[in-house]
Design a protein around this motif. Structure first.
Motif: not given
Ligand code: ZN
Ligand code: ZN
Length: 604
Positions: A417-419, A480-482, A510-514, A526-528
């Motif tokens: 995980t990565d949040v 985002g990264h894998g 992939v991450s979504n982290e703008p 904000i990262e999901n």
């Protein structure tokens, strides 16, 4: 605890160590040595004995390189580390250079004296990396020379031993595909690209291929080793015998021949004498391997690591695993956020105590194997430092009216995980709310995107930035990264960024982290994590479209949301997301935590 908070910066040791290295250069009749921050596998994390750049200069960043000549030295870092290098490194000895504005090759061209011999350790540079440096040295009228014995190792008296963490089988219920089947897929690919064998040098590729996990570096369960896959269908794994317990030996027995690291060279020679066609990835393969193959007469075929794409496309078991890992992780994170809401007012919580508490909640899940990277725990101005690492020196309280940014992750057997969450301590300013909401709009826009098959991350990157761009704002990192499956928290080849040209495919994570960062004031991110969904019809539409499933589950701070800036659709997304968080995370919480969660996820 998996994280340390001591200040690793000690710029006073560097000058003396540089002198020792220069003395070693003179003894060997050389004029310079290149010290990259890498090991033989080019991964993000390296074992302690390979932290040569840190030992020599004091610099602890995750990327960088130094070049030491007889009379001067330079350290090359990217934009993330411009400030860090100044307090970790004696910059009178190691002159800081920007990797972008003054790449090492250009510096070599401009600074190397004619006739100089610049040495490098061929295990620590990729094929392409060395080619760039060699051209530059030639332009300067100098030569680049591979040395067998690393010069830093020669002067590093207390260099740690190489790690020998035991390698464990990764259970089939998490891997979802037997190693023998994976091997069949890779050998089929080898045949279709007309190569007789492929050298696999990336430990995460090896971990994926043979369904094994190791522990040689921190934060990522990597088994440091090399492998060769043959078109005939068999494979060889070059690994220290001490790292293979009995149960792993029997797991690997049917799949792969076990050889020692010392067998690699002679095996490459054999491939050469047979004039075999060998595939290597020039962006990650150590030039030592390439040179040995070439010298022995092998025909080298350059191409991507064949495991990279199949590893990135998670199968059903891996996706199911990552969903379970994210529910568990979301519970720990939600408990942490409830704790923070209770404890932070009044300045009782600091960046460090918060990170320690968060790890404790993850530990309480009983399933935590490691944290997936050092938690970024930044309050106020520290939140604006994108790769901030809190130490006892920099630790500060979470102050009233400030933002607190916490980016963290965990390694569980079933997923990685990565949040990131950004939390207002007390009452946020209107500017903070405005910026946060624009970041959120970008996050929602990407999370709810539909797109045709073949679309790359580069095409979607703007979605996460548009609301910021329209206000004259932006952020200086990829969107985002894998992410691996109980593997590296950063993995390719897909990513959401201006340079992410690999098409997004079903099962990729992939991450979504703008984010948005106001220097010296506050940071927002904000990262999901997202899983790429297969093409599916859209009601009333003509073509099937791919999409994302958001798998990270934790409340987004509503006190930072300026509802008037959100569209009706964005509100629907946010409410539905929070409903899912309550449904999946809520049941594991205590009554008090549940009460907090209900409030934190109220409908807007
Ligand atoms: Zn993160
Ligand atoms: Zn991330």
């Amino acid at each position: 605890m998996f994280q340390t908070y001591d200040d690793v910066a000690d710029p006073t040791l560097g000058p003396d160590r540089a002198k020792k290295l220069q003395a070693e250069l003179r003894t060997r009749g050389l004029d310079g040595f290149i010290i990259p921050r890498s090991d033989e596998h080019q991964g993000e994390y390296v074992p302690p004995h390979a932290e040569r750049l840190r030992w020599l200069t004091g610099f602890s960043g995750s990327a960088g390189l130094a070049i030491v000549l007889l009379d001067k030295a330079a350290i090359f870092i990217d934009g993330r580390y411009t400030l860090q290098v100044r307090y970790q490194v004696d910059i009178n000895v190691f002159e800081p250079q920007s990797l972008m504005d003054m790449p090492p090759a250009q510096w070599v061209e401009e600074n190397l004296p004619r006739g100089a011999k610049l040495a490098y350790d061929p295990w620590l540079h990729t094929v392409e990396g060395v080619e760039r440096l060699r051209k530059a040295a030639q332009k300067a009228g100098a030569t680049l020379i591979a040395v067998e014995n690393n010069l830093v190792d020669a002067v590093w008296s207390e260099q740690p031993e190489k790690p020998k963490a035991p390698i464990q089988p990764h259970p089939l219920k998490f891997a979802g595909e037997a190693a023998t089947d994976k091997l069949k897929r890779i050998t089929n690919q080898l045949q279709s690209c007309d190569a007789n064998a492929a050298i696999i040098t990336m430990p995460d590729s090896i971990a994926w291929l043979f369904n094994i996990r190791g522990g040689d570096v921190s934060h990522s369960p990597l088994p440091l080793s090399f492998a060769i896959v043959y078109e005939e269908g068999h494979a060889e794994l070059f690994v220290d015998e001490d790292k293979i317990p009995k149960e792993t030996r029997s797991h690997l027995g049917n799949v792969v021949t076990l050889l020692t690291p010392g067998d690699l060279g002679p095996t490459l020679d054999k491939l050469g004498t047979g004039k075999r066609e060998i595939r290597i990835d020039p962006t990650t393969c150590a030039t030592w391997i390439h040179d040995r193959l070439a010298k022995a007469g092998a025909v080298i075929k350059r191409g991507d690591d064949l495991c990279e794409l199949p590893k990135a496309r998670k199968n059903d078991a891996e996706v199911a695993g990552t969903r379970a890992a994210h529910i568990r992780d979301g519970q720990a994170l939600s408990r942490f956020l409830a704790w923070l809401a209770r404890e932070a007012p009044g300045g009782k919580v600091t960046e460090m105590s918060a990170a320690i508490q968060l790890e404790a909640f993850r530990e309480e899940t009983g399933a935590l194997k490691e944290i997936s990277f050092d938690t970024i725990s930044g309050s106020g101005p520290n939140g604006a430092i994108v790769h901030y690492r809190v130490t006892t020196d920099t630790d500060r309280a979470l102050g009233d009216g400030e933002l607190f940014l916490v980016d963290s992750g965990a390694q569980y057997l079933d997923g990685t995980t990565d949040v990131t969450r950004t939390i207002a301590i007390g009452t946020p300013s209107q500017e903070m709310k405005d910026c946060f909401t624009r970041v959120l709009k970008g996050h929602i826009s990407l999370a709810s995107a539909r797109f045709p098959k073949g679309t790359s991350g580069a095409q979607l990157d703007a979605l996460a930035r548009m609301a910021l761009w329209q206000a004259g704002l932006d952020f200086d990192h990829g969107t985002g990264h894998g992410v691996g499956s109980y593997l590296s928290v950063h993995e390719g080849p897909q990513r959401i960024s201006k340079t992410g040209h690999v098409p997004l495919d079903t099962g990729m994570i992939v991450s979504n982290e703008p984010g948005y960062y106001k220097t010296d004031a506050f940071g927002i991110r904000i990262e999901n994590l997202l899983v790429v969904l297969p093409p599916a019809p859209i009601k009333g539409g003509e073509r099937e479209m791919m999409g994302f499933e958001t798998i990270t589950l934790a409340p987004i701070d509503l006190s930072l949301v300026e509802a008037s800036l959100l569209t009706a659709d964005e509100k629907v997304w946010l409410n539905a997301y929070h409903a899912r968080v309550t449904e999946l995370v809520g049941p594991a919480l205590s009554a008090a935590e549940k009460e907090w969660l209900e409030k934190a996820t109220h409908t807007i």
